[in-house]
Write a protein that holds these residues in place. Structure first.
Motif, PDB file in Angstrom:
ATOM      1  N   ALA A 283     -22.280   9.345   4.943  1.00  0.00           N
ATOM      2  CA  ALA A 283     -23.330   8.399   5.321  1.00  0.00           C
ATOM      3  C   ALA A 283     -24.134   7.961   4.096  1.00  0.00           C
ATOM      4  CB  ALA A 283     -24.249   9.015   6.368  1.00  0.00           C
ATOM      5  N   GLU A 284     -24.469   8.902   3.231  1.00  0.00           N
ATOM      6  CA  GLU A 284     -25.236   8.582   2.026  1.00  0.00           C
ATOM      7  C   GLU A 284     -24.474   7.653   1.093  1.00  0.00           C
ATOM      8  OE1 GLU A 284     -27.882  12.684   1.652  1.00  0.00           O
ATOM      9  OE2 GLU A 284     -26.056  12.480   0.456  1.00  0.00           O
ATOM     10  N   ASN A 285     -23.155   7.793   1.066  1.00  0.00           N
ATOM     11  CA  ASN A 285     -22.334   6.990   0.164  1.00  0.00           C
ATOM     12  C   ASN A 285     -21.716   5.762   0.829  1.00  0.00           C
ATOM     13  OD1 ASN A 285     -22.675   8.638  -2.171  1.00  0.00           O
ATOM     14  ND2 ASN A 285     -21.321  10.145  -1.243  1.00  0.00           N
ATOM     15  N   GLY A 286     -22.071   5.525   2.091  1.00  0.00           N
ATOM     16  CA  GLY A 286     -21.568   4.346   2.800  1.00  0.00           C
ATOM     17  C   GLY A 286     -20.062   4.379   3.019  1.00  0.00           C
ATOM     18  N   ARG A 287     -19.536   5.571   3.240  1.00  0.00           N
ATOM     19  CA  ARG A 287     -18.102   5.725   3.458  1.00  0.00           C
ATOM     20  C   ARG A 287     -17.844   6.350   4.822  1.00  0.00           C
ATOM     21  NH1 ARG A 287     -17.622   8.892  -2.080  1.00  0.00           N
ATOM     22  NH2 ARG A 287     -17.245   7.193  -3.507  1.00  0.00           N
ATOM     23  N   SER A 288     -16.611   6.219   5.280  1.00  0.00           N
ATOM     24  CA  SER A 288     -16.188   6.991   6.450  1.00  0.00           C
ATOM     25  C   SER A 288     -16.016   8.436   6.005  1.00  0.00           C
ATOM     26  CB  SER A 288     -14.850   6.458   6.978  1.00  0.00           C
ATOM     27  OG  SER A 288     -13.810   6.704   6.025  1.00  0.00           O
ATOM     28  N   GLN A 289     -15.909   9.336   6.947  1.00  0.00           N
ATOM     29  CA  GLN A 289     -15.685  10.736   6.589  1.00  0.00           C
ATOM     30  C   GLN A 289     -14.356  10.884   5.852  1.00  0.00           C
ATOM     31  OE1 GLN A 289     -16.261  13.233  10.068  1.00  0.00           O
ATOM     32  NE2 GLN A 289     -17.924  11.896  10.706  1.00  0.00           N
ATOM     33  N   ASN A 290     -13.349  10.171   6.299  1.00  0.00           N
ATOM     34  CA  ASN A 290     -12.050  10.210   5.636  1.00  0.00           C
ATOM     35  C   ASN A 290     -12.166   9.655   4.214  1.00  0.00           C
ATOM     36  OD1 ASN A 290      -9.058  10.659   5.964  1.00  0.00           O
ATOM     37  ND2 ASN A 290      -9.075   8.509   5.345  1.00  0.00           N
ATOM     38  N   GLY A 291     -12.878   8.552   4.050  1.00  0.00           N
ATOM     39  CA  GLY A 291     -13.068   7.966   2.732  1.00  0.00           C
ATOM     40  C   GLY A 291     -13.800   8.896   1.793  1.00  0.00           C
ATOM     41  N   GLU A 292     -14.805   9.585   2.304  1.00  0.00           N
ATOM     42  CA  GLU A 292     -15.561  10.541   1.491  1.00  0.00           C
ATOM     43  C   GLU A 292     -14.662  11.698   1.062  1.00  0.00           C
ATOM     44  OE1 GLU A 292     -18.860  11.936  -0.577  1.00  0.00           O
ATOM     45  OE2 GLU A 292     -18.617  10.018   0.427  1.00  0.00           O
TER      46      GLU A 292
ATOM     47  N   PRO B  64       0.829  -1.212   0.000  1.00  0.00           N
ATOM     48  CA  PRO B  64       0.000   0.000   0.000  1.00  0.00           C
ATOM     49  C   PRO B  64       0.864   1.261   0.000  1.00  0.00           C
ATOM     50  CG  PRO B  64      -0.639  -1.473   1.786  1.00  0.00           C
ATOM     51  CD  PRO B  64       0.603  -2.027   1.174  1.00  0.00           C
ATOM     52  N   GLU B  65       0.312   2.306  -0.592  1.00  0.00           N
ATOM     53  CA  GLU B  65       1.012   3.580  -0.615  1.00  0.00           C
ATOM     54  C   GLU B  65       1.092   4.154   0.796  1.00  0.00           C
ATOM     55  OE1 GLU B  65       0.724   7.922  -2.817  1.00  0.00           O
ATOM     56  OE2 GLU B  65      -0.638   6.325  -3.398  1.00  0.00           O
ATOM     57  N   LYS B  66       2.207   4.766   1.118  1.00  0.00           N
ATOM     58  CA  LYS B  66       2.391   5.400   2.415  1.00  0.00           C
ATOM     59  C   LYS B  66       1.364   6.522   2.579  1.00  0.00           C
ATOM     60  CE  LYS B  66       5.711   7.947   5.163  1.00  0.00           C
ATOM     61  NZ  LYS B  66       7.041   8.547   5.230  1.00  0.00           N
ATOM     62  N   THR B  67       0.790   6.646   3.753  1.00  0.00           N
ATOM     63  CA  THR B  67      -0.173   7.718   4.021  1.00  0.00           C
ATOM     64  C   THR B  67       0.466   8.785   4.897  1.00  0.00           C
ATOM     65  OG1 THR B  67      -1.081   6.615   5.971  1.00  0.00           O
ATOM     66  CG2 THR B  67      -2.153   6.162   3.859  1.00  0.00           C
ATOM     67  N   ILE B  68      -0.099   9.968   4.787  1.00  0.00           N
ATOM     68  CA  ILE B  68       0.367  11.120   5.556  1.00  0.00           C
ATOM     69  C   ILE B  68      -0.835  11.690   6.296  1.00  0.00           C
ATOM     70  CG2 ILE B  68       1.322  13.447   5.382  1.00  0.00           C
ATOM     71  CD1 ILE B  68       2.718  12.486   2.794  1.00  0.00           C
ATOM     72  N   THR B  69      -0.654  12.047   7.532  1.00  0.00           N
ATOM     73  CA  THR B  69      -1.724  12.664   8.309  1.00  0.00           C
ATOM     74  C   THR B  69      -1.761  14.151   7.993  1.00  0.00           C
ATOM     75  OG1 THR B  69      -1.456  11.064  10.078  1.00  0.00           O
ATOM     76  CG2 THR B  69      -2.598  13.097  10.637  1.00  0.00           C
ATOM     77  N   LEU B  70      -2.979  14.633   7.736  1.00  0.00           N
ATOM     78  CA  LEU B  70      -3.180  16.040   7.402  1.00  0.00           C
ATOM     79  C   LEU B  70      -4.134  16.637   8.423  1.00  0.00           C
ATOM     80  CD1 LEU B  70      -3.088  18.484   5.372  1.00  0.00           C
ATOM     81  CD2 LEU B  70      -5.095  17.442   4.313  1.00  0.00           C
TER      82      LEU B  70
ATOM     83  N   ALA C  54     -17.626  24.419  10.143  1.00  0.00           N
ATOM     84  CA  ALA C  54     -18.582  23.456  10.697  1.00  0.00           C
ATOM     85  C   ALA C  54     -19.660  23.086   9.691  1.00  0.00           C
ATOM     86  CB  ALA C  54     -19.210  24.014  11.974  1.00  0.00           C
ATOM     87  N   SER C  55     -20.114  24.061   8.905  1.00  0.00           N
ATOM     88  CA  SER C  55     -21.168  23.778   7.920  1.00  0.00           C
ATOM     89  C   SER C  55     -20.684  22.803   6.850  1.00  0.00           C
ATOM     90  CB  SER C  55     -21.657  25.069   7.266  1.00  0.00           C
ATOM     91  OG  SER C  55     -20.588  25.719   6.602  1.00  0.00           O
ATOM     92  N   LEU C  56     -19.429  22.927   6.447  1.00  0.00           N
ATOM     93  CA  LEU C  56     -18.871  22.016   5.456  1.00  0.00           C
ATOM     94  C   LEU C  56     -18.663  20.629   6.055  1.00  0.00           C
ATOM     95  CD1 LEU C  56     -17.819  21.633   2.596  1.00  0.00           C
ATOM     96  CD2 LEU C  56     -15.612  22.517   3.362  1.00  0.00           C
ATOM     97  N   MET C  57     -18.265  20.578   7.315  1.00  0.00           N
ATOM     98  CA  MET C  57     -18.080  19.290   7.987  1.00  0.00           C
ATOM     99  C   MET C  57     -19.397  18.549   8.113  1.00  0.00           C
ATOM    100  SD  MET C  57     -15.692  17.460   9.067  1.00  0.00           S
ATOM    101  CE  MET C  57     -15.651  15.869   9.827  1.00  0.00           C
ATOM    102  N   ARG C  58     -20.481  19.271   8.400  1.00  0.00           N
ATOM    103  CA  ARG C  58     -21.802  18.628   8.475  1.00  0.00           C
ATOM    104  C   ARG C  58     -22.161  18.029   7.121  1.00  0.00           C
ATOM    105  NH1 ARG C  58     -22.920  23.174  11.650  1.00  0.00           N
ATOM    106  NH2 ARG C  58     -23.816  24.303   9.884  1.00  0.00           N
ATOM    107  N   ARG C  59     -21.895  18.772   6.059  1.00  0.00           N
ATOM    108  CA  ARG C  59     -22.201  18.273   4.713  1.00  0.00           C
ATOM    109  C   ARG C  59     -21.359  17.057   4.378  1.00  0.00           C
ATOM    110  NH1 ARG C  59     -21.396  23.281   1.138  1.00  0.00           N
ATOM    111  NH2 ARG C  59     -21.844  21.798  -0.504  1.00  0.00           N
ATOM    112  N   LEU C  60     -20.096  17.055   4.804  1.00  0.00           N
ATOM    113  CA  LEU C  60     -19.217  15.913   4.575  1.00  0.00           C
ATOM    114  C   LEU C  60     -19.743  14.679   5.305  1.00  0.00           C
ATOM    115  CD1 LEU C  60     -16.541  14.846   3.349  1.00  0.00           C
ATOM    116  CD2 LEU C  60     -15.466  15.465   5.513  1.00  0.00           C
ATOM    117  N   LYS C  61     -20.177  14.848   6.546  1.00  0.00           N
ATOM    118  CA  LYS C  61     -20.720  13.732   7.325  1.00  0.00           C
ATOM    119  C   LYS C  61     -21.957  13.153   6.655  1.00  0.00           C
ATOM    120  CE  LYS C  61     -19.120  15.228  11.862  1.00  0.00           C
ATOM    121  NZ  LYS C  61     -19.502  15.665  13.213  1.00  0.00           N
ATOM    122  N   ILE C  62     -22.840  14.008   6.164  1.00  0.00           N
ATOM    123  CA  ILE C  62     -24.061  13.548   5.498  1.00  0.00           C
ATOM    124  C   ILE C  62     -23.711  12.796   4.223  1.00  0.00           C
ATOM    125  CG2 ILE C  62     -26.122  14.341   4.267  1.00  0.00           C
ATOM    126  CD1 ILE C  62     -26.226  16.648   6.388  1.00  0.00           C
ATOM    127  N   ALA C  63     -22.824  13.380   3.418  1.00  0.00           N
ATOM    128  CA  ALA C  63     -22.423  12.736   2.160  1.00  0.00           C
ATOM    129  C   ALA C  63     -21.763  11.390   2.428  1.00  0.00           C
ATOM    130  CB  ALA C  63     -21.481  13.650   1.383  1.00  0.00           C
TER     131      ALA C  63
END
Length: 69
Positions: free
Chosen positions: A25-34, A2-8, A14-23
């Motif tokens: 969930a809708e796409n069956g991914r973790s927030q990081n995966g989304e 696997p490719e090495k990962t880097i923590t960012l 907050a409004s964008l984070m809420r949208r990310l969480k919703i998306a």
């Protein structure tokens, strides 16, 4: 292998984070995966399409923020 990962660490409104969480969930991914899927997809667009997508995203964000008031 696997490719090495880097923590960012990033500051996200907050409004964008809420949208990310919703998306995520809708796409069956973790927030990081989304976030990774959306970031990777943004590099696949042609420049003109990327500009149009950015304009649409900006308009959508403004509408969502306006309706949240």
């Amino acid at each position: 292998m696997p490719e090495k990962t880097i923590t960012l660490h990033a500051r996200i409104p907050a409004s964008l984070m809420r949208r990310l969480k919703i998306a995520a969930a809708e796409n069956g991914r973790s927030q990081n995966g989304e976030l990774l899927a959306r970031l990777a997809a943004s590099f696949e667009l042609e420049p003109a399409d990327r500009a149009q997508a950015l304009a649409l995203a900006t308009q959508l964000t403004a509408l969502l923020e306006k309706s949240a008031r």
